[in-house]
Scaffold this motif. Structure first.
Motif, PDB file in Angstrom:
ATOM      1  N   PHE B 310       5.346  77.736   7.232  1.00 13.46           N
ATOM      2  CA  PHE B 310       6.588  78.358   6.528  1.00 13.46           C
ATOM      3  C   PHE B 310       6.316  78.594   5.192  1.00 13.46           C
ATOM      4  CE2 PHE B 310       8.944  77.165  10.338  1.00 13.46           C
ATOM      5  CZ  PHE B 310       8.562  76.097  10.608  1.00 13.46           C
ATOM      6  N   PRO B 311       7.420  79.605   4.763  1.00 17.01           N
ATOM      7  CA  PRO B 311       7.252  79.868   3.166  1.00 17.01           C
ATOM      8  C   PRO B 311       7.086  78.611   2.347  1.00 17.01           C
ATOM      9  CG  PRO B 311       8.461  81.231   4.183  1.00 17.01           C
ATOM     10  CD  PRO B 311       8.369  80.286   5.207  1.00 17.01           C
ATOM     11  N   THR B 312       6.816  78.741   1.281  1.00 25.02           N
ATOM     12  CA  THR B 312       6.951  77.438   0.196  1.00 25.02           C
ATOM     13  C   THR B 312       8.336  77.480  -0.224  1.00 25.02           C
ATOM     14  OG1 THR B 312       4.805  78.536  -0.931  1.00 25.02           O
ATOM     15  CG2 THR B 312       6.007  76.599  -2.235  1.00 25.02           C
ATOM     16  N   VAL B 313       8.509  76.019  -0.217  1.00 24.24           N
ATOM     17  CA  VAL B 313       9.935  75.793  -0.339  1.00 24.24           C
ATOM     18  C   VAL B 313      10.040  75.228  -2.060  1.00 24.24           C
ATOM     19  CG1 VAL B 313      12.083  73.958   0.288  1.00 24.24           C
ATOM     20  CG2 VAL B 313      10.711  75.367   1.903  1.00 24.24           C
ATOM     21  N   THR B 504       4.237  67.634  -0.769  1.00 22.06           N
ATOM     22  CA  THR B 504       5.081  67.905  -1.821  1.00 22.06           C
ATOM     23  C   THR B 504       4.544  67.153  -3.070  1.00 22.06           C
ATOM     24  OG1 THR B 504       7.273  67.566  -2.941  1.00 22.06           O
ATOM     25  CG2 THR B 504       6.437  65.741  -1.493  1.00 22.06           C
ATOM     26  N   MET B 505       5.061  67.458  -4.220  1.00 22.97           N
ATOM     27  CA  MET B 505       4.554  66.618  -5.593  1.00 22.97           C
ATOM     28  C   MET B 505       5.438  67.311  -6.573  1.00 22.97           C
ATOM     29  SD  MET B 505       1.054  68.578  -5.551  1.00 22.97           S
ATOM     30  CE  MET B 505       0.768  69.510  -7.167  1.00 22.97           C
ATOM     31  N   GLY B 506       5.547  66.321  -7.507  1.00 17.62           N
ATOM     32  CA  GLY B 506       6.247  66.856  -8.854  1.00 17.62           C
ATOM     33  C   GLY B 506       5.319  67.464  -9.995  1.00 17.62           C
ATOM     34  N   MET B 527      -2.910  76.844  -7.553  1.00 17.30           N
ATOM     35  CA  MET B 527      -4.062  76.156  -6.937  1.00 17.30           C
ATOM     36  C   MET B 527      -3.685  75.324  -5.814  1.00 17.30           C
ATOM     37  SD  MET B 527      -6.649  75.391  -9.710  1.00 17.30           S
ATOM     38  CE  MET B 527      -7.150  76.456 -11.285  1.00 17.30           C
ATOM     39  N   CYS B 528      -2.459  74.653  -6.010  1.00 16.33           N
ATOM     40  CA  CYS B 528      -2.294  73.638  -5.132  1.00 16.33           C
ATOM     41  C   CYS B 528      -1.502  74.077  -3.931  1.00 16.33           C
ATOM     42  CB  CYS B 528      -1.045  72.715  -5.747  1.00 16.33           C
ATOM     43  SG  CYS B 528      -1.479  71.424  -6.837  1.00 16.33           S
ATOM     44  N   LEU B 529      -0.928  75.274  -4.037  1.00 20.77           N
ATOM     45  CA  LEU B 529      -0.138  76.162  -2.945  1.00 20.77           C
ATOM     46  C   LEU B 529      -1.300  76.524  -1.898  1.00 20.77           C
ATOM     47  CD1 LEU B 529       2.360  78.410  -4.558  1.00 20.77           C
ATOM     48  CD2 LEU B 529       2.687  76.296  -3.027  1.00 20.77           C
ATOM     49  N   ALA B 530      -2.673  77.153  -2.474  1.00 21.05           N
ATOM     50  CA  ALA B 530      -3.665  77.186  -1.575  1.00 21.05           C
ATOM     51  C   ALA B 530      -4.320  75.973  -0.924  1.00 21.05           C
ATOM     52  CB  ALA B 530      -4.688  78.242  -2.618  1.00 21.05           C
ATOM     53  N   ALA B 531      -4.203  74.975  -1.705  1.00 20.00           N
ATOM     54  CA  ALA B 531      -4.927  73.784  -1.184  1.00 20.00           C
ATOM     55  C   ALA B 531      -3.870  72.976  -0.114  1.00 20.00           C
ATOM     56  CB  ALA B 531      -5.196  72.689  -2.121  1.00 20.00           C
ATOM     57  N   GLY B 532      -2.714  73.499   0.047  1.00 23.60           N
ATOM     58  CA  GLY B 532      -1.840  72.795   0.913  1.00 23.60           C
ATOM     59  C   GLY B 532      -0.638  72.440   0.511  1.00 23.60           C
ATOM     60  N   LEU B 533      -0.032  72.582  -0.746  1.00 23.63           N
ATOM     61  CA  LEU B 533       1.086  72.172  -1.233  1.00 23.63           C
ATOM     62  C   LEU B 533       2.153  73.022  -0.276  1.00 23.63           C
ATOM     63  CD1 LEU B 533       2.925  70.572  -3.090  1.00 23.63           C
ATOM     64  CD2 LEU B 533       2.465  72.352  -4.915  1.00 23.63           C
ATOM     65  N   ASP B 534       3.394  72.472   0.122  1.00 21.00           N
ATOM     66  CA  ASP B 534       4.311  73.527   0.791  1.00 21.00           C
ATOM     67  C   ASP B 534       5.435  73.320   0.140  1.00 21.00           C
ATOM     68  OD1 ASP B 534       2.671  71.515   3.306  1.00 21.00           O
ATOM     69  OD2 ASP B 534       2.728  73.738   3.335  1.00 21.00           O
ATOM     70  N   ASP B 547       7.237  83.226 -11.691  1.00 20.82           N
ATOM     71  CA  ASP B 547       6.406  84.380 -11.451  1.00 20.82           C
ATOM     72  C   ASP B 547       5.243  83.835 -10.489  1.00 20.82           C
ATOM     73  OD1 ASP B 547       6.422  85.761 -14.797  1.00 20.82           O
ATOM     74  OD2 ASP B 547       7.597  85.997 -13.012  1.00 20.82           O
ATOM     75  N   ALA B 548       4.462  82.584 -10.762  1.00 21.48           N
ATOM     76  CA  ALA B 548       3.469  81.941  -9.914  1.00 21.48           C
ATOM     77  C   ALA B 548       3.804  81.840  -8.637  1.00 21.48           C
ATOM     78  CB  ALA B 548       2.939  80.696 -10.582  1.00 21.48           C
ATOM     79  N   LEU B 549       4.873  81.574  -8.220  1.00 14.56           N
ATOM     80  CA  LEU B 549       5.297  81.281  -6.842  1.00 14.56           C
ATOM     81  C   LEU B 549       5.466  82.661  -6.251  1.00 14.56           C
ATOM     82  CD1 LEU B 549       7.866  78.609  -7.574  1.00 14.56           C
ATOM     83  CD2 LEU B 549       6.014  78.446  -6.057  1.00 14.56           C
ATOM     84  N   ALA B 550       6.267  83.681  -7.038  1.00 12.49           N
ATOM     85  CA  ALA B 550       6.215  84.872  -6.550  1.00 12.49           C
ATOM     86  C   ALA B 550       4.842  85.600  -5.957  1.00 12.49           C
ATOM     87  CB  ALA B 550       7.181  85.819  -7.198  1.00 12.49           C
ATOM     88  N   ALA B 551       4.013  85.376  -7.117  1.00 11.40           N
ATOM     89  CA  ALA B 551       2.497  86.073  -6.794  1.00 11.40           C
ATOM     90  C   ALA B 551       2.033  85.238  -5.486  1.00 11.40           C
ATOM     91  CB  ALA B 551       1.824  86.006  -8.140  1.00 11.40           C
ATOM     92  N   SER B 552       2.033  83.944  -5.545  1.00 12.50           N
ATOM     93  CA  SER B 552       1.484  83.203  -4.459  1.00 12.50           C
ATOM     94  C   SER B 552       1.814  83.652  -3.191  1.00 12.50           C
ATOM     95  CB  SER B 552       1.456  81.765  -4.647  1.00 12.50           C
ATOM     96  OG  SER B 552       1.016  81.322  -6.128  1.00 12.50           O
ATOM     97  N   ALA B 553       3.292  83.904  -3.022  1.00 17.85           N
ATOM     98  CA  ALA B 553       4.013  84.174  -1.699  1.00 17.85           C
ATOM     99  C   ALA B 553       3.214  85.440  -1.317  1.00 17.85           C
ATOM    100  CB  ALA B 553       5.340  84.329  -1.901  1.00 17.85           C
ATOM    101  N   VAL B 554       3.017  86.438  -2.201  1.00 13.51           N
ATOM    102  CA  VAL B 554       2.269  87.512  -1.776  1.00 13.51           C
ATOM    103  C   VAL B 554       0.725  87.168  -1.138  1.00 13.51           C
ATOM    104  CG1 VAL B 554       1.471  89.821  -2.488  1.00 13.51           C
ATOM    105  CG2 VAL B 554       3.531  89.071  -3.163  1.00 13.51           C
ATOM    106  N   ILE B 555       0.087  86.589  -1.867  1.00 12.52           N
ATOM    107  CA  ILE B 555      -1.177  86.045  -1.787  1.00 12.52           C
ATOM    108  C   ILE B 555      -1.452  85.497  -0.537  1.00 12.52           C
ATOM    109  CG2 ILE B 555      -3.415  84.989  -2.834  1.00 12.52           C
ATOM    110  CD1 ILE B 555      -2.107  85.499  -5.528  1.00 12.52           C
ATOM    111  N   LEU B 556      -0.488  84.393  -0.241  1.00 10.26           N
ATOM    112  CA  LEU B 556      -0.846  83.918   1.007  1.00 10.26           C
ATOM    113  C   LEU B 556      -0.102  84.182   2.092  1.00 10.26           C
ATOM    114  CD1 LEU B 556       0.181  80.280  -0.835  1.00 10.26           C
ATOM    115  CD2 LEU B 556      -2.121  81.098   0.173  1.00 10.26           C
TER     116      LEU B 556
END
Lengths: 233, 793
Positions: B310-313, B504-506, B527-534, B547-556
């Motif tokens: 699922f997409p990052t939440v 998850t993580m803070g 980096m964490c999104l790529a490693a398995g952060l949901d 911005d990071a989340l938006a770009a990561s969503a594209v990359i992933l």
């Protein structure tokens, strides 16, 4: 009779724009509109109540304990075919209108105007939510609910508010009437909803005759432009 | 095996003589044989399960008939009658129907009252020996939760939960079948389904959706079609044969229990059973594939899924009084305004789940948490994460939230597990597993895995399952732990490998003590999104993070076609004209344009610059400001611009005037005249008047605003005192026109020299004339133009 507090998490931007006097095409600060809508959501306390009564379309009588005869061709035509009526009252309370007053006093005219428009959209949406519940409940009895019609619409005399407000149960929400038949809090609405048997020929009603284009308030800020799907009421 | 339920009792009871308006449960107490006969007919028709006539036998419904103290009697009698009609293998389902009231915060009936009422009835039904409880025709998720929790507390027998959905696919208070199924299956229902409101055709999709969301059996009891009113009676048109046609389809969609509701008869049930028998489904229904249930949280109206598929939440962390004095003070004062603002703002900024922490020393945290979750449930559609170490606060959050919440968090400490796991199980919550043991913080990824395993083992023992776990990677500060970053990435990888549960993580902790924290946080996040952060817990307002989340969503590959990203990058709302147009070399022209465009902020430096350049206030006023308002007024009259734009121009004018006054305090503004405004007696609307006041003031008039509902004598007094050039009277409705007439009459009689302009939705030029006014203004701009014309004379 009970009070229902609908959940309102967003407002319809197109409605807020209309009540603010913007045409659908006008380019206006999205940020100011969003701020007004967000402020409105924080300030409103939406609540409503209603009662259902038997209705005789031929004599236009609502069979309340003290029967009431509806006068005015528009409302009578509107309720053609109805066997019951639901009379509802909603309000968003006074918090928003107090903030509008404060904004004007603070010379933030635009924010005041937009917040007021958002408040109007909110109370209308609250009424919509009540109508949804009425629709669901009446469908269990084989009735279909129509759109709502308020005192003051068309030729339905605003003074009928004196009878309609108590019938709606609105006083339990703290809604009162001034001597001049104005509802307090100002962002309050009372309305009648007709409940019609599903096989009745007269439903769905042609409500075009009730659209903005037939209303004589030409300078109304919220007057809708004519469209093919112009179903105001 | 498909189980056949009975059909409706209501119509059958009416046919047997139940008088309209009479309490059905009382009638069958008085006429048990009539009821027994109906039950027998359903058994003969093939029903495996018959439902007791106790639908309205709860204290609240019975109070309509003043029978609230007969709960035990009426339930017992109905169960006994049902038993007497059973065949050798027939089962009895104890029916529990709605209380008919809306549950707080949607209504005035408290959750606890609702729970108590349902508990009372469920206890009776259980004691009388029903085989199962069926909670049916429920229109609100919170009422269902109260009923299910009460039934679970009263009995260990199976509990069937059936909602009533509308034609729009939701319950009256907005819950869709998927959300309902997730909430209820985690809360402990044994069977989930729907009945009433709709016929089999409309309910087919509901069955499908429930069957694709849960592995629990699905029950369906449609009405015999959509009802209509005929000669004052409600008729359900579907014949037994028509209804039976739908039975195989409902089974194919996933139904394991089939019955019928309003308008049905034993003939309907027989037809349904026979059809299923003939097609073989009765004994051999289609195989239902076991679903892998993803991790999901719900609110009243929405479901949010977590996990690798699922997409990052984003979990918004801002509702937390830790280190925030103002927020803590508000909570102490039970003022939830700032909480509400934070909630809305976080959703606006992209959060899909909201963490809720009410940890302020000295307050009743449980009560505050209750209010918080109820308030937020009315404000946002996002599910909540209950963030507390206090078990009573946790219970309050979980109990009163009309959805499936996330617990933030469970550690491997024995006391925490002991206190929190039973609550998680009872309320069906998902849990964040935080790898902290009694022995302190883990220093290696392996230690974290071990701690998480401890939590999961204990949780599974309590009855939680794979769809309930979210794993926290436990972020430490890089400044104090140089390997913290790499360690987290390894932990996330191991979490994916060993467990596969959402992580998850803070995030924000990682950069503590470093400069440009937002850069570290955003980079770390990617980096964490790529490693398995949901589902990161973070500050949604942080633009680098957005911005990071938006770009990561594209990359992933989560942002299909990069649509969201591209839209986000589109220029923010059109820049104001003057900054894209060529810089005006003429300061007066620049000022004029800025007023027309309503740019309040830009006007101040422009006016200051013009004054410094030597332009006189008079020149600025006449050539730039007045010219601008005139142009705005003309455009408004011609329908080229609209009221909010006019208001913005007026505010900009005001800012200009204020700037002039502040820069040259000795300069006196020449007034065009004095205008006295009022909404007449009995009239409480003042929007129009306020607009006129704003425009008058910013077009050079001195305005005295008497407000609304102003008696004629008050207006006269003020007119005598201030000797205005213009008196403006507003009336909104026909009922206040007499007050308008009287006010004009009073002013004329006193020989006031003020010119009277009237306006308001109900006024017309004709009325104005016959009322004796000097002019009629259809809107604020007209009022200003008329006032100018009248005072120029």
């Amino acid at each position: 009779m009970q009070t229902y507090y609908p959940t309102i998490t967003t407002l319809k931007a197109s409605e807020v724009r209309r009540y603010a006097g913007l045409s659908p095409q006008t380019d206006f600060s999205e940020q100011m509109l969003q701020t007004a809508m967000r402020e409105a959501i924080l300030l409103i306390h939406p609540q409503g109540t209603w009662n259902t009564y038997p209705y005789d379309e031929a004599s236009h009588i609502i069979y309340t304990p003290d029967p009431v005869t509806l006068e005015g061709k528009n409302i009578q035509k509107f309720l053609t075919g109805a066997v019951q009526v639901a009379i509802l009252a909603v309000t968003i309370s006074t918090t928003l209108e107090e903030e509008v007053t404060r904004l004007f006093a603070d010379n933030s005219y635009t924010a005041a105007l937009l917040l007021d428009a958002a408040g109007t959209a909110a109370v209308e949406q609250t009424a919509d939510e009540l109508c949804r519940i009425i629709r669901h409940q009446s469908s269990a009895a084989g009735l279909v609910s129509g759109n709502r019609f308020s005192p003051g619409y068309g030729d339905w005399n605003i003074l009928s508010q004196k009878e309609i407000l108590p019938l709606s149960g609105g006083p339990a929400l703290g809604i009162t009437l001034t001597a001049a038949s104005m509802l307090v809090p100002r962002k309050s609405v009372t309305a009648i909803v007709g409940l019609y048997p599903t096989q009745a020929q007269s439903y769905p009603l042609d409500t075009n005759h009730l659209s903005c284009q037939h209303c004589n308030q030409n300078s109304c800020l919220a007057r809708k432009e004519t469209t093919n799907h112009d179903k105001d009421f | 095996m498909i189980k056949i339920f009975d059909g409706g009792l209501g119509t059958m009871l009416q046919a047997a003589g139940l008088p309209p308006g009479y309490c059905p449960e009382l009638w069958t107490l008085e006429n048990p044989e009539a009821l027994a006969e109906i039950h027998r007919q359903y058994v003969l028709a093939g029903a495996n399960i018959i439902t007791t006539n106790t639908f309205g036998a709860n204290r609240i419904k019975l109070s309509h008939y003043n029978l609230q103290d007969k709960v035990a009697l009426l339930n017992a009698s109905a169960v006994k009658t049902a038993r007497s009609a059973c065949g050798p293998n027939t089962q009895v389902a104890g029916s529990v129907g709605p209380t008919g009231k809306f549950i707080a915060p949607l209504g005035d009936q408290s959750f606890e009252t609702t729970f108590d009422v349902y508990y009372e009835q469920a206890q009776c039904l259980d004691a009388c020996g029903v085989d199962m409880i069926i909670i049916e025709t429920i229109i609100d998720i919170q009422e269902m939760r109260a009923a299910l929790l009460a039934a679970k507390a009263a009995t260990t027998k199976p509990i069937i939960c059936q909602f009533s959905f509308g034609a729009d696919g939701r319950t009256v208070t907005g819950t869709d079948p998927v959300t309902a199924a997730i909430t209820l299956s985690s809360l402990g229902a044994h069977v989930i389904g729907a009945n009433c409101s709709l016929g089999p055709e409309q309910l087919l999709e509901v069955v499908s959706k429930i069957a694709q969301t849960t592995n629990l059996p699905v029950s369906i009891q449609p009405n015999a079609g959509m009802p209509r009113l005929e000669n004052g009676r409600t008729i359900f048109p579907m014949t037994p044969e028509q209804m039976a046609e739908w039975a195989p389809k409902l089974v194919e969609a996933g139904a394991a229990y089939i019955g019928a509701c309003c308008g049905s008869t034993p003939a309907h049930i027989k037809a349904v059973r026979d059809t299923l028998q003939n097609c073989g489904y009765l004994t051999n229904p289609p195989f239902r594939t076991q679903l892998t249930i993803p991790t999901a949280l719900t609110s009243r109206t929405n479901t949010v899924y977590l996990g690798a598929n699922f997409p990052t939440v984003v979990i918004g962390e801002r509702i937390n009084p830790t280190g925030r004095k103002a927020l803590a003070a508000d909570l102490r004062a039970k003022d939830f305004t700032s909480i509400k603002k934070e909630a809305l703002a976080q959703i606006q900024a992209g959060a899909q789940i909201l963490d809720v922490n009410m940890g302020v020393p000295g307050i009743d945290q449980a009560d505050t948490m209750k209010q918080a979750v109820e308030t937020l449930s009315m404000l946002v559609a996002a599910p909540l994460s209950i963030d507390t170490t206090d078990p009573s606060a946790l219970e309050a959050g979980l109990r009163y939230y009309p959805g499936r919440a996330l617990i933030n968090s469970l550690t491997a400490e024995p006391k925490r597990l002991e206190q929190f796991l039973p609550l998680a199980k009872k309320y069906g919550a998902a849990i964040i597993c935080l790898p902290v043991t009694g022995a302190g913080l883990p220093s290696t990824p392996a230690e974290k895995i071990e701690a998480v395993q401890t939590i999961i083992d204990a949780a599974r023992q309590t009855g939680l399952n794979d769809a309930d776990f979210v794993l926290d990677a436990l972020v430490l500060t890089l400044a104090a732990n140089p390997d913290a970053g790499k360690g987290i990435l390894e932990t996330l990888r191991l979490y994916r490998e060993h467990f596969g549960f959402p992580a998850t993580m803070g995030l924000s902790n990682v950069s503590y003590g470093l400069p440009r924290r937002e850069l570290i946080n955003a980079s770390f996040c990617c980096m964490c999104l790529a490693a398995g952060l949901d589902a990161p817990i973070l500050n949604p307002y942080d633009t680098s993070m957005q911005d990071a989340l938006a770009a990561s969503a594209v990359i992933l590959g989560q942002d299909v076609g990069s649509k969201n990203y591209i839209q986000k990058q589109a220029p923010k709302e059109a820049l104001p004209q003057t900054t894209t147009a060529p810089i005006q070399s003429d300061p007066l022209e620049a000022i004029r344009q800025t007023v027309i465009n309503g740019e309040k902020e830009s006007i101040i430096p422009l006016v200051k610059a013009a004054l410094e350049a030597g332009y006189s206030p008079l020149e600025i006023t006449d050539k730039a400001l007045t010219a601008a308002m005139n142009e705005v007024g003309t455009a408004f009259g011609a329908g080229r611009c609209y009221l909010p734009q006019v208001m913005l121009a007026a505010e900009t004018m005001r800012a200009a005037f204020v700037t002039i006054k502040e820069t040259l305090p000795s300069h006196s503004v020449k007034s065009l005249g004095t205008v006295l405004l009022a909404t007449v007696e009995g009239d409480i609307h003042d929007l129009g008047k306020n607009i006129v006041a704003a425009l008058m003031e910013n077009n050079g008039f001195y305005v005295i605003d008497l407000g609304k509902d102003v008696p004629p004598q008050t207006i006269l007094k003020a007119t005598t005192k201030y000797k205005p050039d213009i008196v403006g009277l507003c009336a909104l409705m026909t009922t206040t026109l007499p007050a308008l007439d009287e006010t004009i009459a009073v002013l004329r009689a006193a020989k006031s020299t003020a010119q009277i302009i009237v306006g308001g939705a109900v006024l017309t030029p004709e009325y104005a004339q016959q009322a004796g006014a000097d002019a009629y203004a259809a809107d604020g701009i007209q009022a200003v133009n008329i006032a100018k014309a009248l005072t120029a004379k």
